[in-house]
Scaffold this motif. Structure first.
Motif, PDB file in Angstrom:
ATOM      1  N   LYS A  73       0.814  -1.196   0.000  1.00 29.86           N
ATOM      2  CA  LYS A  73       0.000   0.000   0.000  1.00 29.86           C
ATOM      3  C   LYS A  73       0.859   1.261   0.000  1.00 29.86           C
ATOM      4  N   GLN A  74       1.925   1.229   0.779  1.00 27.43           N
ATOM      5  CA  GLN A  74       2.800   2.399   0.865  1.00 27.43           C
ATOM      6  C   GLN A  74       3.437   2.692  -0.483  1.00 27.43           C
ATOM      7  N   LEU A  75       3.860   1.653  -1.184  1.00 25.39           N
ATOM      8  CA  LEU A  75       4.453   1.829  -2.508  1.00 25.39           C
ATOM      9  C   LEU A  75       3.432   2.393  -3.492  1.00 25.39           C
ATOM     10  N   GLN A  76       2.199   1.904  -3.431  1.00 27.27           N
ATOM     11  CA  GLN A  76       1.153   2.413  -4.309  1.00 27.27           C
ATOM     12  C   GLN A  76       0.862   3.887  -4.013  1.00 27.27           C
ATOM     13  N   ALA A  77       0.814   4.256  -2.759  1.00 26.51           N
ATOM     14  CA  ALA A  77       0.566   5.651  -2.386  1.00 26.51           C
ATOM     15  C   ALA A  77       1.684   6.547  -2.892  1.00 26.51           C
ATOM     16  N   ARG A  78       2.905   6.083  -2.786  1.00 25.58           N
ATOM     17  CA  ARG A  78       4.042   6.865  -3.295  1.00 25.58           C
ATOM     18  C   ARG A  78       3.993   7.000  -4.810  1.00 25.58           C
ATOM     19  N   SER A  79       3.643   5.927  -5.485  1.00 22.26           N
ATOM     20  CA  SER A  79       3.634   5.961  -6.945  1.00 22.26           C
ATOM     21  C   SER A  79       2.556   6.899  -7.477  1.00 22.26           C
ATOM     22  N   GLU A  80       1.470   7.062  -6.737  1.00 20.90           N
ATOM     23  CA  GLU A  80       0.410   7.979  -7.160  1.00 20.90           C
ATOM     24  C   GLU A  80       0.859   9.435  -7.081  1.00 20.90           C
ATOM     25  N   ARG A  81       1.851   9.735  -6.245  1.00 24.24           N
ATOM     26  CA  ARG A  81       2.357  11.097  -6.097  1.00 24.24           C
ATOM     27  C   ARG A  81       3.535  11.392  -7.028  1.00 24.24           C
ATOM     28  N   MET A  82       4.009  10.379  -7.753  1.00 25.04           N
ATOM     29  CA  MET A  82       5.128  10.591  -8.676  1.00 25.04           C
ATOM     30  C   MET A  82       4.649  11.376  -9.895  1.00 25.04           C
ATOM     31  N   MET A  83       5.512  12.210 -10.410  1.00 22.22           N
ATOM     32  CA  MET A  83       5.205  13.031 -11.593  1.00 22.22           C
ATOM     33  C   MET A  83       5.355  12.175 -12.855  1.00 22.22           C
ATOM     34  N   THR A  84       4.333  11.386 -13.137  1.00 24.18           N
ATOM     35  CA  THR A  84       4.418  10.454 -14.262  1.00 24.18           C
ATOM     36  C   THR A  84       3.720  10.957 -15.523  1.00 24.18           C
ATOM     37  N   HIS A  85       2.949  12.009 -15.412  1.00 22.55           N
ATOM     38  CA  HIS A  85       2.250  12.565 -16.569  1.00 22.55           C
ATOM     39  C   HIS A  85       3.003  13.823 -17.008  1.00 22.55           C
ATOM     40  N   ARG A  86       3.343  13.876 -18.276  1.00 18.51           N
ATOM     41  CA  ARG A  86       4.142  15.009 -18.733  1.00 18.51           C
ATOM     42  C   ARG A  86       3.717  15.474 -20.114  1.00 18.51           C
ATOM     43  N   GLY A  87       3.953  16.742 -20.347  1.00 20.69           N
ATOM     44  CA  GLY A  87       3.704  17.334 -21.659  1.00 20.69           C
ATOM     45  C   GLY A  87       4.780  18.379 -21.917  1.00 20.69           C
ATOM     46  N   LEU A  88       5.366  18.330 -23.093  1.00 24.09           N
ATOM     47  CA  LEU A  88       6.433  19.260 -23.450  1.00 24.09           C
ATOM     48  C   LEU A  88       6.092  19.929 -24.772  1.00 24.09           C
ATOM     49  N   ILE A  89       6.175  21.248 -24.779  1.00 29.83           N
ATOM     50  CA  ILE A  89       5.955  22.030 -25.994  1.00 29.83           C
ATOM     51  C   ILE A  89       7.158  22.933 -26.175  1.00 29.83           C
ATOM     52  N   ARG A  90       7.788  22.877 -27.337  1.00 28.40           N
ATOM     53  CA  ARG A  90       8.866  23.811 -27.694  1.00 28.40           C
ATOM     54  C   ARG A  90       8.302  24.756 -28.745  1.00 28.40           C
ATOM     55  N   PHE A  91       8.694  26.036 -28.665  1.00 26.00           N
ATOM     56  CA  PHE A  91       8.123  27.013 -29.586  1.00 26.00           C
ATOM     57  C   PHE A  91       9.032  28.230 -29.714  1.00 26.00           C
ATOM     58  N   ASP A  92       8.777  29.032 -30.747  1.00 28.68           N
ATOM     59  CA  ASP A  92       9.476  30.295 -30.962  1.00 28.68           C
ATOM     60  C   ASP A  92       8.685  31.395 -30.273  1.00 28.68           C
ATOM     61  N   ASN A  93       9.270  31.997 -29.261  1.00 28.10           N
ATOM     62  CA  ASN A  93       8.615  33.068 -28.523  1.00 28.10           C
ATOM     63  C   ASN A  93       8.781  34.410 -29.218  1.00 28.10           C
TER      64      ASN A  93
END
Length: 86
Positions: A1-21
């Motif tokens: 259970k402790q491992l599952q609780a920790r894994s839910e708080r990990m930053m596993t969802h990501r999105g990256l956008i590169r662009f010309d500002n």
């Protein structure tokens, strides 16, 4: 259970956008990185590059939402991190 609780708080969802500002600078040197956990809590890291320097912003994300107005690129990075189609 402790491992599952920790894994839910990990930053596993990501999105990256590169662009010309800046129209004068090419090469997509600006970017937005969205990092979220399973509850869609996390942050947006935005780096805006132009001829006078670089500005970096960090915006908190709670439940997949940001409190302040976002750039179009920030909104797109957040959509990608939440797994939504563009």
């Amino acid at each position: 259970k402790q491992l599952q609780a920790r894994s839910e708080r990990m930053m596993t969802h990501r999105g990256l956008i590169r662009f010309d500002n800046d129209a004068e600078i090419k090469g997509k040197l600006s970017f937005v990185l969205a990092l979220l956990d399973d509850g869609f809590d996390g942050f947006l890291l935005t780096s805006l590059y132009n001829l006078t320097g670089n500005r970096i912003f960090l915006r908190p994300v709670v439940g997949g939402k940001v409190e302040h107005e976002m750039l179009a690129e920030e909104a797109e990075a957040l959509r990608r991190a939440r797994g939504e189609d563009a």
